[in-house]
Design an enzyme around this catalytic site. Structure first.
Site, short mmCIF file in Angstrom:
data_model
loop_
_atom_site.label_atom_id
_atom_site.label_comp_id
_atom_site.label_asym_id
_atom_site.label_seq_id
_atom_site.Cartn_x
_atom_site.Cartn_y
_atom_site.Cartn_z
N HIS A 65 -84.35 -36.15 3.07
CA HIS A 65 -83.77 -35.31 4.12
C HIS A 65 -84.79 -35.04 5.22
O HIS A 65 -84.51 -35.24 6.41
CB HIS A 65 -83.27 -33.99 3.51
CG HIS A 65 -82.78 -32.98 4.51
ND1 HIS A 65 -81.50 -32.51 4.50
CD2 HIS A 65 -83.40 -32.35 5.54
CE1 HIS A 65 -81.35 -31.64 5.49
NE2 HIS A 65 -82.50 -31.51 6.13
N GLU A 66 -85.98 -34.59 4.82
CA GLU A 66 -87.02 -34.27 5.82
C GLU A 66 -87.57 -35.53 6.47
O GLU A 66 -87.82 -35.55 7.68
CB GLU A 66 -88.13 -33.44 5.18
CG GLU A 66 -87.67 -32.09 4.65
CD GLU A 66 -86.92 -31.23 5.65
OE1 GLU A 66 -87.15 -31.36 6.87
OE2 GLU A 66 -86.07 -30.42 5.23
#
Length: 156
Positions: A65-66
């Site tokens: 996600h990051e």
């Protein structure tokens, strides 16, 4: 953690047919966020406590996600944080759901909260929001009923 970063980076490189620099990583993020991507610094900060308490899901979902935020920034510049470009990276490249929020138990990272009520439910506000209400007369509204949040003072 490092293996997941490497795997995800390789997937992005194959898809976009270009190299990406491995981001700097640290584990000093505090509070209820699982991770934060610093776009200009090519850096990701992870929440050590949430990682330790939710290792498998954290590595499976939060790490890509990051990283997706950094890849999107390098490919498309400034766009909506969870917009169509980010969703493309999550869904098409990483083959993961484009979840914007984690579902981890936050009781060990949350800090002190204050009880407030509206017409439909109880809310627990952080000390920062509580202090804004008390000191600056800021008002918060419930997202469901749009009612004003009222402090429940235990000492009354």
């Amino acid at each position: 953690m490092q293996r997941k970063l490497n795997q995800s980076l390789l997937l992005a490189e194959a898809y976009f047919k270009r190299k990406f620099t491995m981001p700097e990583v640290n584990y000093e993020l505090r509070g209820i966020k699982a991770g934060v991507a610093y776009l200009q610094k090519n850096e990701i900060k992870f929440n050590r406590t949430l990682l330790q308490e939710n290792t498998d899901e954290f590595i499976r979902q939060v790490v890509p996600h990051e990283l997706a935020h950094l890849i999107v920034y390098q490919m498309f510049g400034r766009v909506k944080p969870h917009g169509k470009e980010w969703q493309l990276v999550m869904n098409e490249i990483f083959k993961l759901p484009a979840d914007t929020c984690h579902q981890f138990d936050i009781k060990n990272v949350q800090g002190k909260t204050f009880e407030y009520r509206c017409a439909c439910q109880t809310h627990f506000l952080t000390i920062r929001r509580h202090n804004k209400i008390m000191k600056e007369n800021i008002e918060y509204l419930c997202k469901k009923c749009r009612g004003k949040l009222v402090f429940v003072d235990d000492e009354e």
